[in-house]
Scaffold this motif. Structure first.
Motif, PDB file in Angstrom:
ATOM      1  N   SER A  45      48.595  42.793  42.501  1.00 32.04           N
ATOM      2  CA  SER A  45      48.343  41.370  42.045  1.00 32.04           C
ATOM      3  C   SER A  45      47.784  41.370  40.636  1.00 32.04           C
ATOM      4  CB  SER A  45      47.062  40.946  42.756  1.00 32.04           C
ATOM      5  OG  SER A  45      46.571  39.378  42.466  1.00 32.04           O
ATOM      6  N   GLY A  46      48.352  40.182  39.954  1.00 34.49           N
ATOM      7  CA  GLY A  46      47.649  39.911  38.569  1.00 34.49           C
ATOM      8  C   GLY A  46      46.514  39.666  38.579  1.00 34.49           C
ATOM      9  N   VAL A  47      45.932  39.831  37.662  1.00 37.25           N
ATOM     10  CA  VAL A  47      44.254  39.658  37.554  1.00 37.25           C
ATOM     11  C   VAL A  47      43.672  38.287  37.767  1.00 37.25           C
ATOM     12  CG1 VAL A  47      42.410  40.114  36.085  1.00 37.25           C
ATOM     13  CG2 VAL A  47      44.458  41.465  35.591  1.00 37.25           C
ATOM     14  N   SER A  48      44.519  37.256  37.667  1.00 35.13           N
ATOM     15  CA  SER A  48      43.984  35.828  37.978  1.00 35.13           C
ATOM     16  C   SER A  48      43.631  35.743  39.613  1.00 35.13           C
ATOM     17  CB  SER A  48      45.123  34.801  37.831  1.00 35.13           C
ATOM     18  OG  SER A  48      46.080  34.880  38.207  1.00 35.13           O
ATOM     19  N   GLY A  49      43.956  36.714  40.276  1.00 33.45           N
ATOM     20  CA  GLY A  49      43.694  36.827  41.776  1.00 33.45           C
ATOM     21  C   GLY A  49      42.188  37.039  41.931  1.00 33.45           C
ATOM     22  N   ALA A  50      41.218  37.553  40.928  1.00 31.32           N
ATOM     23  CA  ALA A  50      40.017  37.901  41.069  1.00 31.32           C
ATOM     24  C   ALA A  50      39.436  36.566  40.533  1.00 31.32           C
ATOM     25  CB  ALA A  50      39.831  38.970  40.475  1.00 31.32           C
ATOM     26  N   GLY A  51      39.927  35.575  40.149  1.00 31.42           N
ATOM     27  CA  GLY A  51      39.306  34.305  39.548  1.00 31.42           C
ATOM     28  C   GLY A  51      38.789  34.418  38.030  1.00 31.42           C
ATOM     29  N   LYS A  52      38.240  33.496  37.419  1.00 37.97           N
ATOM     30  CA  LYS A  52      37.732  33.509  36.209  1.00 37.97           C
ATOM     31  C   LYS A  52      36.250  34.536  36.174  1.00 37.97           C
ATOM     32  CE  LYS A  52      39.023  29.750  33.843  1.00 37.97           C
ATOM     33  NZ  LYS A  52      38.822  28.195  33.274  1.00 37.97           N
ATOM     34  N   LYS A  53      36.221  35.691  35.573  1.00 37.41           N
ATOM     35  CA  LYS A  53      34.987  36.305  35.896  1.00 37.41           C
ATOM     36  C   LYS A  53      34.209  36.823  34.535  1.00 37.41           C
ATOM     37  CE  LYS A  53      34.915  37.082  40.374  1.00 37.41           C
ATOM     38  NZ  LYS A  53      35.768  38.215  40.810  1.00 37.41           N
ATOM     39  N   GLU A  54      33.241  36.770  34.631  1.00 41.60           N
ATOM     40  CA  GLU A  54      32.094  37.272  33.574  1.00 41.60           C
ATOM     41  C   GLU A  54      31.928  38.757  33.896  1.00 41.60           C
ATOM     42  OE1 GLU A  54      28.551  35.415  32.373  1.00 41.60           O
ATOM     43  OE2 GLU A  54      29.693  33.599  31.894  1.00 41.60           O
ATOM     44  N   SER A  55      32.546  39.645  33.550  1.00 42.85           N
ATOM     45  CA  SER A  55      32.624  40.997  33.809  1.00 42.85           C
ATOM     46  C   SER A  55      33.067  42.004  33.190  1.00 42.85           C
ATOM     47  CB  SER A  55      32.883  41.256  35.353  1.00 42.85           C
ATOM     48  OG  SER A  55      33.792  41.789  35.505  1.00 42.85           O
ATOM     49  N   VAL A  56      32.629  43.281  32.958  1.00 41.97           N
ATOM     50  CA  VAL A  56      33.491  44.093  31.981  1.00 41.97           C
ATOM     51  C   VAL A  56      34.382  44.443  32.834  1.00 41.97           C
ATOM     52  CG1 VAL A  56      33.092  46.373  31.179  1.00 41.97           C
ATOM     53  CG2 VAL A  56      31.252  44.928  30.594  1.00 41.97           C
ATOM     54  N   PHE A  57      34.590  44.831  34.081  1.00 46.11           N
ATOM     55  CA  PHE A  57      35.749  45.340  34.682  1.00 46.11           C
ATOM     56  C   PHE A  57      36.820  44.346  34.842  1.00 46.11           C
ATOM     57  CE2 PHE A  57      38.282  45.441  38.540  1.00 46.11           C
ATOM     58  CZ  PHE A  57      38.512  46.754  38.402  1.00 46.11           C
ATOM     59  N   TYR A  58      36.677  42.839  34.469  1.00 44.15           N
ATOM     60  CA  TYR A  58      37.869  42.100  34.466  1.00 44.15           C
ATOM     61  C   TYR A  58      38.054  41.616  32.815  1.00 44.15           C
ATOM     62  CZ  TYR A  58      37.971  41.705  39.199  1.00 44.15           C
ATOM     63  OH  TYR A  58      37.994  41.994  40.787  1.00 44.15           O
ATOM     64  N   SER A  59      37.493  42.496  31.943  1.00 46.12           N
ATOM     65  CA  SER A  59      37.703  42.239  30.692  1.00 46.12           C
ATOM     66  C   SER A  59      39.274  42.841  30.106  1.00 46.12           C
ATOM     67  CB  SER A  59      36.674  42.897  29.759  1.00 46.12           C
ATOM     68  OG  SER A  59      36.741  44.443  29.707  1.00 46.12           O
ATOM     69  N   PHE A  60      39.693  41.904  29.336  1.00 43.86           N
ATOM     70  CA  PHE A  60      40.872  42.397  28.648  1.00 43.86           C
ATOM     71  C   PHE A  60      40.983  43.910  28.402  1.00 43.86           C
ATOM     72  CE2 PHE A  60      44.002  43.441  25.468  1.00 43.86           C
ATOM     73  CZ  PHE A  60      45.257  42.732  26.134  1.00 43.86           C
ATOM     74  N   CYS A  61      40.120  44.766  27.723  1.00 41.87           N
ATOM     75  CA  CYS A  61      40.304  45.897  27.384  1.00 41.87           C
ATOM     76  C   CYS A  61      40.208  46.840  28.591  1.00 41.87           C
ATOM     77  CB  CYS A  61      39.137  46.061  26.586  1.00 41.87           C
ATOM     78  SG  CYS A  61      39.348  45.703  24.739  1.00 41.87           S
ATOM     79  N   GLU A  62      39.459  46.564  29.621  1.00 44.40           N
ATOM     80  CA  GLU A  62      39.505  47.452  30.715  1.00 44.40           C
ATOM     81  C   GLU A  62      40.804  47.217  31.766  1.00 44.40           C
ATOM     82  OE1 GLU A  62      36.813  49.530  31.665  1.00 44.40           O
ATOM     83  OE2 GLU A  62      36.436  49.256  29.562  1.00 44.40           O
ATOM     84  N   ARG A  63      41.139  46.025  31.759  1.00 45.96           N
ATOM     85  CA  ARG A  63      42.505  45.827  32.625  1.00 45.96           C
ATOM     86  C   ARG A  63      43.788  46.061  32.017  1.00 45.96           C
ATOM     87  NH1 ARG A  63      39.297  46.813  35.314  1.00 45.96           N
ATOM     88  NH2 ARG A  63      40.994  48.307  35.742  1.00 45.96           N
ATOM     89  N   THR A  64      43.775  46.068  30.762  1.00 46.43           N
ATOM     90  CA  THR A  64      45.435  46.250  30.052  1.00 46.43           C
ATOM     91  C   THR A  64      45.251  47.717  30.236  1.00 46.43           C
ATOM     92  OG1 THR A  64      46.528  45.838  28.085  1.00 46.43           O
ATOM     93  CG2 THR A  64      44.356  46.953  27.986  1.00 46.43           C
TER      94      THR A  64
END
Lengths: 340, 340, 340, 340
Positions: free
Chosen positions: B181-200
């Motif tokens: 799944s693409g990251v939008s599946g997790a919703g709009k999140k305030e979190s380091v885990f879902y940050s650009f630098c961690e998910r790219t």
């Protein structure tokens, strides 16, 4: 100090190999041969490596001429079918040859023909050349003059599976592997399909039922299990440059501790392996630039399956890093000399 | 022309819902309620939609007050647990409610408790609310006043599997699903885990053996198969915003034509389904922005497995597009009004 | 209802054009001609559009034969140099031709030769064909039978600058433009340079001092200013598929209100323009899929410069969306028919 | 062998610093202090570095206690405002302190207050602490006990500009800088704005006219030029993790050879600088993981401007790599020990 050479350095694993060998404490990178860039400075093509390769220029990739170079150890980062042409003259000239291609990975001539769609040029060599996963392969290979490095997908899949099938924790039946690879796995390609615009925002499976690496995976698993093993292997392309994540499902009725015990026994404190706690899954980001496979196992008691998740950097542990590790062990140097 | 409203529009599927409804030929978007943005212009928050929502402002998300609004059809784009609170007052006020959350997807109260870790607030409703995959669900649902929209992973997995288990082409045993799944599946999140630098540059599996969508997948497959079905489901995060690719492996000894015949029979010329030729695999890029599931089947005769590969846009066919499609069918409008 | 046709639909702007026209309320997409895909179904190549183009197949791209087709309006999505060949026979056959290429954008034959490195094939047409930025160009163009659509970079740069130079708020001296484009701006390319692995994690400037779009920017600014205007234009490639962000710096001693007043006067409530508050900068994400330019102005009193930041979707407002907008206005249809 | 410590290692530059120091041939990483992770193993948080930091655990970040640790050299990877608190006790305890924060970069107390919105806690130190760009700063700094490392944007901008303003090739007027940064420049952030979904497919300018790094850029240029220099600096965020590309435009009537002569004179064979040929532009991909700035100059004789394009890895030459380079030079070790 030994002199080393690389043939075929213009692709992505070639580039990493140049980088690793240029910084290696025991090896001096003396020759980089290229079929397309002869005469150009290495860092005019591998621009990121500027400053690491000095004035070194690409040499012509002529097998006979290269056999006369004063190079102790050769790395072949060439396409399959091409590597064999280079390997034999170099071995005959008394050099150590570490081949990153698929040309000597299989034992079976027939399997080679089936998966690679052509007769193997020197089939009699297939059984002689060791296939080396340095953490697993028995040390007999350390006298070989020609060594086959595993493919990227197989490395990520075999490292966790081999001990388990060897010890019969897994029967070898019902193994389902889904693997996700960054785009560099396909090499440096001139094609619309591999263009940025096509591969970004895109995930897709490919090579259904017939990816070439399958032959290597099944042959190695079969040898460890001492019986034929069949794998359902589905590779996928994902929008990142580097990294492979493999998810392996296999029937397993035991406790997850048995799995970890088998891994501990096989790999102990090996630097190239990191076991993660059961219930977590490795992230390809955590192995970027590292010569390491991270993996973990989870037993789903509800379904009776073991789920293994595994991650490597396809250009490091899946290719060039592992090739350097093999050289280090073969030469009796520290296993991680020049590697992290 | 009917008036429609959305509750909870600040997330990614809420945004797409606003976009689709703002451009819908039969519906007028009259109210957009938000728990966090009340009083602000909709396009000050959903900036990409500027010009599509005129002066519309977010309304307070008060269930009782909303029940008094002159809105014929409500969409709930709220977290599970929250949606139920809103749904019932609206239904009692005689509105049609289309719920994108997980609150009414399951039939079984017990399964809900197991997977969502809490008692269902109105468990007696679970069996009454239809779960609607518009291409598959029997038309009886078209009188319901409260409708549960499927989750994103389940949509990509159930559409290809349901006809096959219903017709017993698959026994329902040994189904292994890996989904990306693409990251939008997790919703709009305030979190380091879902940050650009961690998910790219990152791919990883998660939710091993216990993702919430599994409950929905197994329940629906079980109902179609008229017997319990167990699935080994492993979701993965991949570095793109939108899209889900699912790869399903199941034992199958027949010919691939039987699979395609079953799909043709179930789906015929349905606009929301595209069957790809056997041997090819769908690309998430090809369904971006489309309310469509693309899938194909491949029989690996060597291993005795069927491999299904499936792709959807998680925000369209996996969420908001499908919700609009459900509204269209429920209201007797053209199935793809306002959709592509 | 008018019939429309597209010549050259296999690139990215061609694909968006097919999508927009296939869903247009006033136009029927009757012919899609291709120099490479003739005889194939349109949706076999533009797979994302499946279901939108029915059974439509690519026609051969023969200028004379196409001139006989019963098509009222033609869109040319062809490379420069090629478009002119097609445009004239179609115009002579009485068709309306909307050209997305650079072939008729310039007035000056000499500038064309300088920037495009070849003589213009029909230089006598250059002055006759209007260059249309629909929000700015004087309405005289609405009788033309051949219309030149602006380039992507120029659209993002000219829309904010034209009113300011026309009204002499800017002198036309010292204009420095840096623009950042997604990779689709380069078209669908078979090349290592445009491959995913090379363009991800990469930002670089290119075309220093001599990008072809510069000719168009300076000519249009000069016409609005009624004196020659020189621009320092540096384009950059950034790792995303779609979108252009332009940052324009120019000496300005006045108040930012004068800038906004000029924009308000020129653009009023135009749907294709969104003015953002001074001090904020537009995000390319907010214009994805939209036929809209977002921009804002900021006066740095410390330096005496105006800083304009502007964003468009290069495939929409920068190409196909704007072309459809031009058709709509030329035909007297609602400006945003078929557009968002 | 000297012992080194890091305070504040949980961010991106902290991680790279740990990596570089863990592999440094002359330094032993003895202490890693963290305000949030004390007591945890370093590699449980910096998972990619597993195997490099052994059993090392994060220490509490207590300034007084840390001053008693047997650590010869401290690196501060802390936010501005916080670093000063730690720096002074360590210096007083006779340690060498290399500060990656902005706390000691400026000379002027007043400028600090303007740009950082608070009084400097130990303003009297500002003039004493050298700001070190190792390729440019005069060697007097090599006796300092507290050293300020330049910011990332400034490094990319100052290296090419400083020699030119020092030699009056540029007057210091009319300098316009646009810089594009990967998202890691903002640090590890819990925020929707920095989430993957918001930053992918997005480019935008920010900090118009008032980015904090501007103060540092102007102060350094002013010192080199021996007169005040004003810069129009516009930073942008681009969808990649690492890398900064800066494009600098300045009026220049001379020949490009003069520019290159100045650079050659200033930088000669410095390993941290790569001059690219005029007319080409550096690619951030080519400096990934390298402690190097690549730049080139182009004179646009049409406009009378010099265009400099520059690229660095913001986490290496822009932060941690440069900090290690500073340590190496300060200690009299090989400049690139532990660096590539």
């Amino acid at each position: 100090m030994k002199t080393v050479g690389i043939i075929g350095a213009s692709g992505y694993s070639g580039e990493i190999l140049v980088e690793l060998l240029a910084g290696h404490p025991k090896a001096k990178l003396a020759v980089v041969a290229s079929r397309t860039h002869a005469g150009k400075r290495v860092d005019s093509i591998l621009s990121r490596l500027s400053g690491l390769t000095g004035d070194l220029e690409f040499t012509k990739a002529n097998p006979k001429a290269l056999a006369k170079e004063e190079v102790d150890i050769w790395f072949l980062a060439l396409p399959h079918g091409v590597a064999a042409e280079y390997a034999l003259p170099l071995v005959e000239a008394g050099r150590l040859v570490i081949d990153l291609s698929a040309d000597f990975r299989l034992n079976s001539d027939e399997t080679y023909t089936t998966y690679y769609g052509q007769k193997h040029p020197v089939a009699e060599w297939l059984q002689k050349v060791p296939y080396v996963l340095p953490e697993f392969t028995q040390p007999g290979w350390k006298k070989a003059d020609l060594i086959a490095c595993p493919g990227c997908y197989p490395t990520s899949i075999l490292l966790p599976l081999l001990p388990l099938v060897r010890e019969k924790l897994l029967t070898g039946e019902g193994i389902i592997v889904n693997a996700l690879s960054g785009v560099s796995g396909a090499g440096k390609k001139e094609s619309v399909f591999y263009s940025f615009c096509e591969r970004t925002d895109s995930v897709l499976a490919y090579g259904l039922g017939q990816h070439r690496h399958l032959s290597e995976i099944e042959e190695q698993l079969g040898m460890a299990a001492r019986q034929a093993v069949q794998v359902q292997f589905t590779p996928h392309l994902v929008p990142m440059m580097r990294g492979i994540a493999s998810t392996i499902v296999a029937p397993f009725e035991g406790a997850v501790d048995e799995i970890y015990a088998s891994w501990e026994k096989a790999y102990g404190k090996k630097q190239g392996i990191r076991l993660l706690p059961s219930g977590t899954a490795p992230d390809t980001r955590d192995v970027l630039g590292r010569n390491r496979a991270d993996f973990s196992g989870y037993v789903d008691s509800r379904t009776g399956n073991l789920i293994i998740t595994s991650a490597i950097d396809n250009l490091m542990k899946g290719a060039s890093g592992q090739a350097v590790q093999i050289m280090n062990l073969r030469m009796g140097w520290p296993e991680f000399a020049g590697l992290v």
